[in-house]
Every structure is written in structure tokens, then in C-alpha cells.
Design a protein around this motif. Structure first.
Motif, mmCIF file in Angstrom:
data_model
loop_
_atom_site.group_PDB
_atom_site.id
_atom_site.type_symbol
_atom_site.label_atom_id
_atom_site.label_comp_id
_atom_site.label_asym_id
_atom_site.label_seq_id
_atom_site.Cartn_x
_atom_site.Cartn_y
_atom_site.Cartn_z
ATOM 1 N N UNK A 168 63.040 46.861 81.405
ATOM 2 C CA UNK A 168 61.696 46.428 80.973
ATOM 3 C C UNK A 168 60.774 45.635 80.062
ATOM 4 N N UNK A 169 60.274 45.474 79.743
ATOM 5 C CA UNK A 169 59.773 45.344 78.067
ATOM 6 C C UNK A 169 58.132 45.532 78.088
ATOM 7 N N UNK A 170 57.524 46.037 77.997
ATOM 8 C CA UNK A 170 55.707 45.551 76.971
ATOM 9 C C UNK A 170 54.979 46.417 76.169
ATOM 10 N N UNK A 171 54.353 44.795 75.799
ATOM 11 C CA UNK A 171 54.151 44.189 74.850
ATOM 12 C C UNK A 171 52.578 44.102 75.322
ATOM 13 N N UNK A 172 51.719 44.270 73.913
ATOM 14 C CA UNK A 172 50.283 44.280 73.838
ATOM 15 C C UNK A 172 50.206 43.120 73.728
ATOM 16 N N UNK A 173 49.222 42.760 74.488
ATOM 17 C CA UNK A 173 48.648 40.855 74.440
ATOM 18 C C UNK A 173 48.027 40.655 74.341
ATOM 19 N N UNK A 174 46.661 41.233 74.571
ATOM 20 C CA UNK A 174 45.481 40.606 74.688
ATOM 21 C C UNK A 174 44.599 41.807 74.832
ATOM 22 N N UNK A 175 44.215 43.146 73.764
ATOM 23 C CA UNK A 175 44.062 44.147 73.816
ATOM 24 C C UNK A 175 42.616 44.221 74.205
ATOM 25 N N UNK A 176 41.930 43.347 73.935
ATOM 26 C CA UNK A 176 40.445 43.967 74.917
ATOM 27 C C UNK A 176 40.265 43.948 75.705
ATOM 28 N N UNK A 177 40.977 43.468 77.243
ATOM 29 C CA UNK A 177 41.475 42.789 78.350
ATOM 30 C C UNK A 177 42.008 43.976 78.937
ATOM 31 N N UNK A 178 43.240 44.913 77.752
ATOM 32 C CA UNK A 178 44.746 45.432 78.031
ATOM 33 C C UNK A 178 45.529 44.691 78.885
ATOM 34 N N UNK A 217 40.116 44.101 91.257
ATOM 35 C CA UNK A 217 40.605 45.193 91.155
ATOM 36 C C UNK A 217 41.062 45.656 89.684
ATOM 37 N N UNK A 218 40.947 44.815 89.274
ATOM 38 C CA UNK A 218 41.632 45.538 87.110
ATOM 39 C C UNK A 218 40.196 46.211 86.553
ATOM 40 N N UNK A 219 39.649 45.820 87.184
ATOM 41 C CA UNK A 219 38.038 46.099 86.149
ATOM 42 C C UNK A 219 37.431 46.996 87.045
ATOM 43 N N UNK A 220 38.003 47.178 88.164
ATOM 44 C CA UNK A 220 37.386 48.548 89.266
ATOM 45 C C UNK A 220 38.305 49.483 88.941
ATOM 46 N N UNK A 221 39.307 49.538 88.604
ATOM 47 C CA UNK A 221 40.357 50.240 88.198
ATOM 48 C C UNK A 221 40.930 51.094 86.940
ATOM 49 N N UNK A 222 40.651 49.702 85.915
ATOM 50 C CA UNK A 222 40.721 50.343 84.476
ATOM 51 C C UNK A 222 42.085 49.685 83.918
ATOM 52 N N UNK A 223 42.543 49.206 84.710
ATOM 53 C CA UNK A 223 43.667 48.623 84.265
ATOM 54 C C UNK A 223 44.319 47.006 84.819
ATOM 55 N N UNK A 224 45.453 46.284 84.017
ATOM 56 C CA UNK A 224 45.361 45.394 84.966
ATOM 57 C C UNK A 224 47.068 45.574 85.518
ATOM 58 N N UNK A 233 50.731 46.304 86.617
ATOM 59 C CA UNK A 233 50.901 46.636 88.965
ATOM 60 C C UNK A 233 51.657 48.122 88.424
ATOM 61 N N UNK A 234 52.591 48.271 88.316
ATOM 62 C CA UNK A 234 53.102 49.722 88.162
ATOM 63 C C UNK A 234 52.011 50.559 88.273
ATOM 64 N N UNK A 235 51.436 51.420 87.174
ATOM 65 C CA UNK A 235 50.266 52.223 87.335
ATOM 66 C C UNK A 235 49.752 51.952 88.420
ATOM 67 N N UNK A 236 49.338 50.667 88.665
ATOM 68 C CA UNK A 236 48.638 50.918 90.476
ATOM 69 C C UNK A 236 49.172 50.502 91.221
ATOM 70 N N UNK A 237 50.391 50.762 91.586
ATOM 71 C CA UNK A 237 51.059 50.894 92.499
ATOM 72 C C UNK A 237 51.482 52.390 92.537
ATOM 73 N N UNK A 238 51.510 53.393 91.873
ATOM 74 C CA UNK A 238 51.722 54.497 91.820
ATOM 75 C C UNK A 238 50.814 55.308 91.919
#
Length: 532
Positions: free
Chosen positions: A77-87, A208-215, A217-222
Motif C-alpha cells: 500500500x501507498x497512501x499519499x495526499x494528492x488534493x487535500x481540499x477534496x481529500x 458516495x464521497x460527498x455523503x460519506x465524507x471520504x473517497x 475505498x478501504x474506509x468505505x468498504x469497512x
């Protein structure tokens, strides 16, 4: 298996995703004088083989270093912030679901590059004064590979969409510039269908992203949809499902596929059937099943109904094309067979059971191997005879392949019986598991309805056997003319490009646990979501 550090695994996955893009940029540069060989065309085609070979080696090493004792865990896994304003984050990872698709994509792209290089060498074609550039051809193949690999590796909804769209432009140009008759119309039909479906899919992903607050996929699946209301899930499944169904392709959104396959060059057809169709079904498994389970449960019976209609429709279309006097195109027939085969994949997903979803993932890989082989064979047959018209192949040119080109005929028969699901070959397990899943679907689904779907799909397997055996009889077992046209048997470069597909089809058929051992734990966790 080999012990590889996590940092090396991360590097390998990043190389797999980004490497083809760098290779595409390099392909457009002038070749150094020492690497040009006899012509610039050879140099750029050799470059394509080198880059895709490196990516395949990286994918194999990644698979060897993968922790097979924990295939449900996201690795490298690699997890790097790309567009912070949209998370939005550059989030990559691989598990037992995505790893086989990564390896399949890398393998098929390498075989296509190898086939193109040695075909040019074998035919000793001089560069044309006008026409499409081999540089552009290799660059498009590499961009296509990068987009497909990224689709299976990214873990952010917006990145998934970008990767999903990235493959459209290169495939459009491959069809429009290197395709056969009516290539322009087929290319436009492909791009319009897939773009319109993608616009609708983007709206669902944003919802999905706007209603849940995140895009993520792992957090959404959990979370397993607990942050999303049932109405939001229903809208999201409908919107995203339409976009994914176009790419799959699901009946009745399939009509772009036969035209695209018929017009596409051989390697374009191989990649379109072998990996691009898998992007749609992968989206159903990776996004809709774990993130919107309530919405999927509502739509599952309708998805299964469309799936079985596609199975029967595809088979009947193939039977119509295969009959004598129909002037059926062999490439078009195999394209319609894909509609039926992907129907089994969708049926397995619609059951929402581990058995059905595992069957869908297995059928995905099997279809990529078998249909990729069939399109290679049809392309080679067209090179030899100048036609893919079944009546011409069976009658006018007197193709009795068993007598004129026995190895070619045997390989075509092998691809046909593998496609119809002969036990002991890869095509059998995916369809069988999908049927088993329909026999006992998820608890909240109507069992009588799914038993009906199972019976219809099982009848579809009989129709598949009918048209495949009819094709073999007409092409391989026909009566040769008194002075039959000469036909070359399998060449060395063709043997090198096709043997891996044959070997893996047999291996997956005889040892299905090799693939199911990867997918099953990941599917169990995926369906359980946060309750695992």
C-alpha cells in the motif's frame, strides 16, 4: 513464494502502474542510433516488448512476494495526499481480488507486444510512406496498459474514475487508425457509449464521497454502507452500475462491443476482451458490493435477470452467425460470446454470496485467457486467408484446418472447447460456481427467482456448446477443395505468444485452488465489511 520487504512491494506496484506511462513517453522519442536495428519500426516495437516485459516481471515478482497466507489484507500500500481540499489521495494497494487481474493484464499486454514485434519481423514489412506510426501504436498500447493496471490498483474513488477513463482514448485510436472495415463508426460508437456511461458513473461516485465524507475505498468498504441511507445507496448503485454495465458489457448496453471487436486490430481485440471488460465487473465487486450493500441487495434480482438474458441473447446471436449462409463474421461471433460469458460473471456477482462472487472472479480470469487466445487465432486466420467470414472460411477457401494446418486447427478447437466450459479447463469453474451461487443466493434475496435464473443460465451453457462445436465443425472439419488454398501452420512467434494462454487455461482448470485460494478470503472479508 519469496520474502520481499514492504518498501520493495510498494515500489513494484508503483512501477507497474506508472512504468507503462514512462515507456509510452519514451516510445515517442527518437531511438538512439545503436538501438534502431534495421528500421525505426523495429526499434519502437522492440521497445514495446521491453517495457511490457519489465512490467510483467514486476507483476510476477509482486505476486511471488505477496503474502498468500493473508490474501484478504491489502498489501504493497501507498497512501499519499494528492488534493487535500477534496481529500483525494494517491492510494494504491493489492489484495487477492486485484492481484490476478494485475498479472493477467501485464501478461496479455506483453504477449500483444511480442506478437506485434515478431509478426512485423516475420512478414518483413517495409515502413509505409503514409499511415499510422508504429510509435503511436506502441505508445497507445502502453497508455492503455497503465490505465488498466491503475484501475485494479487504486483505492480512491476519484482515482478509480480517472484510471477507468484513461483507457478510452487509446482504445478509440487503436480502433479508428489500425482497425478494419467501418473502423471509424465502430470507434465512435465505442467512445460515445463508454463516455456517456462514465458521466453517469461519476455522479454516483461523487454522491458516495460527498455523503460519506471520504473517497477512500478501504474506509468505505469497512463502513459497509452504514453512513449512507438506503435511498442514497439505491441512487449510487443505479448511477455507478450503469457506467460499469456499459464497460462489462451487460445486455442491453452491449451493442458497441460487436462493432468494436469486428473493426479492431488483433491486439486491440485481445486487450479489449481480455482486460478492458474486466474493469466493469471489478467495479461491481470492489465498489458496489462492499460500499452500497443495501442498494445492491435491491437491484441484485434485476442484475441477475439482465445477466441471464445476456447469456441467452449472446448464445442465440452466435448460433445465428454460425449457421450456413448467414455470412457471419468469426470475430463478431466471439464478441457476442463475450456478452454471454460476462453474463455468468454478473450472475455470480448478483448472488451476493462468496460462492457466486468467487465464481465471477474466476470466470473473469478464464475469459481473459480463453477469449484472448481466440482473438489471437482469428487474427492469424485472417492474416492467412484475408477473411473472417465463416461461409468463406468453411466453403469458398476450403478450410479443413485439421488436414491443412493441424496444429492451428487443434489450437482453435482447444480454444472453442475451453470457451464452452469443458471440465478440466479454466472456463468450467467460473460458470459452475456462478450457478452454485444462484442455487443458494444471499439470505435476503428471492431463492425461487434465482433458481429460475440458474436454470436459464444452465440452458445457456448448452447453447454455448452448440455454437462453438458448430464453428469447429465448419472451419476445422470441412471438406477441402480439390485444389485447396495453401495455409501456413502455426509459426514460431505465434507459438511463443499463445502457449502461455494455453498453459494457464489448463493450469487453472486442473488446479482451481491456485486462484480461489487468493480470492476467497478477500471476498469473505469484502462481503462482511465492517462486521468481519
Amino acid at each position: 513464494m519469496i520474502d520481499i520487504s514492504e518498501s520493495v512491494m510498494q515500489f513494484l506496484l508503483a512501477l507497474i502502474v506508472a512504468g507503462p506511462l514512462l515507456g509510452a513517453a519514451a516510445a515517442l522519442l527518437p531511438a538512439p542510433p545503436g538501438l534502431k536495428g534495421k528500421s525505426p519500426d523495429q526499434a519502437v516495437l522492440r521497445h514495446g516488448v521491453t517495457v511490457t516485459g519489465v512490467i510483467l516481471i514486476a507483476a510476477v515478482v509482486l505476486a511471488l512476494g505477496f503474502d498468500h497466507d493473508h490474501p484478504a489484507t491489502m498489501q504493497a500500500t501507498t497512501d499519499i495526499s494528492w488534493i487535500p481540499a477534496l481529500d483525494v489521495r494517491i492510494h494504491l494497494g493489492v489484495d487477492g481480488i486485484s492481484l490476478p487481474l494485475l498479472v493477467l493484464t501485464a501478461l496479455l499486454t506483453f504477449l500483444c507486444a511480442l506478437y506485434s514485434y515478431f509478426k512485423q519481423q516475420h512478414q518483413r514489412l517495409a515502413p509505409r510512406a503514409t499511415g499510422p506510426s508504429p510509435k503511436a501504436f506502441i505508445a497507445l498500447i502502453l497508455v492503455l496498459e497503465s490505465g488498466t493496471l491503475a484501475t485494479f490498483a487504486v483505492l480512491d474513488l476519484l482515482l478509480f474514475f480517472l484510471a477507468f477513463e484513461m483507457v478510452l482514448i487509446p482504445m478509440y485510436f487503436l480502433i479508428a487508425r489500425w482497425g478494419g472495415a467501418q473502423r471509424t463508426q465502430a470507434a465512435w460508437k465505442f467512445i460515445l457509449y463508454t463516455l456517456l456511461g462514465s458521466v453517469v458513473m461519476l455522479l454516483g461516485l461523487l454522491l458516495i464521497g460527498l455523503k460519506s465524507g471520504t473517497f477512500d475505498m478501504l474506509a468505505l468498504a469497512t463502513d459497509n454502507g452504514r453512513e449512507l441511507t438506503t435511498s442514497v445507496q439505491l441512487i449510487a448503485v443505479l448511477a455507478i452500475g450503469i457506467g460499469l454495465a456499459v464497460k462489462t458489457p451487460m445486455w442491453p448496453l452491449h451493442s458497441w462491443l460487436p462493432d468494436a471487436h469486428t473493426a479492431a486490430p488483433t491486439v486491440g481485440s485481445v486487450l479489449l476482451a481480455g482486460v478492458l471488460l474486466k474493469m466493469g465487473t471489478y467495479g461491481f465487486v470492489r465498489i458496489l458490493l462492499p460500499i452500497t450493500p443495501d442498494g445492491m441487495r435491491e437491484f441484485a434480482p434485476y442484475l441477475a435477470a439482465f445477466a441471464v438474458v445476456g447469456i441467452i441473447y449472446g448464445s442465440l446471436a452466435c448460433l445465428a452467425l454460425a449457421r450456413k449462409g448467414a455470412k457471419g463474421d468469426l470475430k463478431r461471433l466471439i464478441a457476442y460470446s463475450s456478452v454471454g460469458h460476462m453474463g455468468f460473471v454478473l450472475l455470480g456477482i448478483a448472488t451476493m454470496t462468496p460462492t457466486g462472487v468467487n465464481g465471477a472472479l474466476f470466470a473473469n480470469i478464464a475469459h481473459g485467457l480463453i477469449t484472448g487466445l481466440l482473438f489471437f487465432l482469428v487474427g492469424a486466420l485472417k492474416d492467412r486467408t484475408g477473411s473472417t467470414d465463416l461461409d468463406a472460411l468453411a466453403g469458398q477457401t476450403g478450410q479443413a484446418l485439421y488436414g491443412k494446418a493441424p496444429r492451428f486447427g487443434a489450437l482453435l478447437a482447444f480454444g472453442a472447447v475451453a470457451s464452452l466450459g469443458l471440465p478440466g479447463l479454466a472456463g468450467f469453474w467460473g460458470e459452475m460456481l456462478a450457478l452454485f451461487g444462484a442455487f443458494r443466493p444471499a439470505e435476503d434475496l428471492s431463492r425461487p427467482a434465482f433458481l429460475t435464473f440458474m436454470a436459464i443460465a444452465a440452458f445457456g451453457t448448452l447453447l454455448t456448446a452448440a455454437y462453438m462445436l458448430l464453428v469447429v465443425r465448419r472451419i476445422c472439419m470441412g471438406d477441402p477443395q480439390e485444389k485447396p488454398q495453401a495455409l501456413a501452420d502455426i509459426q514460431g512467434y505465434e507459438f511463443a505468444a499463445w502457449t502461455p494462454l494455453v498453459a494457464l487455461t489448463v493450469l487453472a482448470g486442473l488446479w482451481p485452488a491456485l486462484l480461489l485460494g487468493l480470492t476467497d478470503p478477500a471476498v469473505q472479508k469484502l462481503l462482511a465489511g465492517g462486521k468481519a
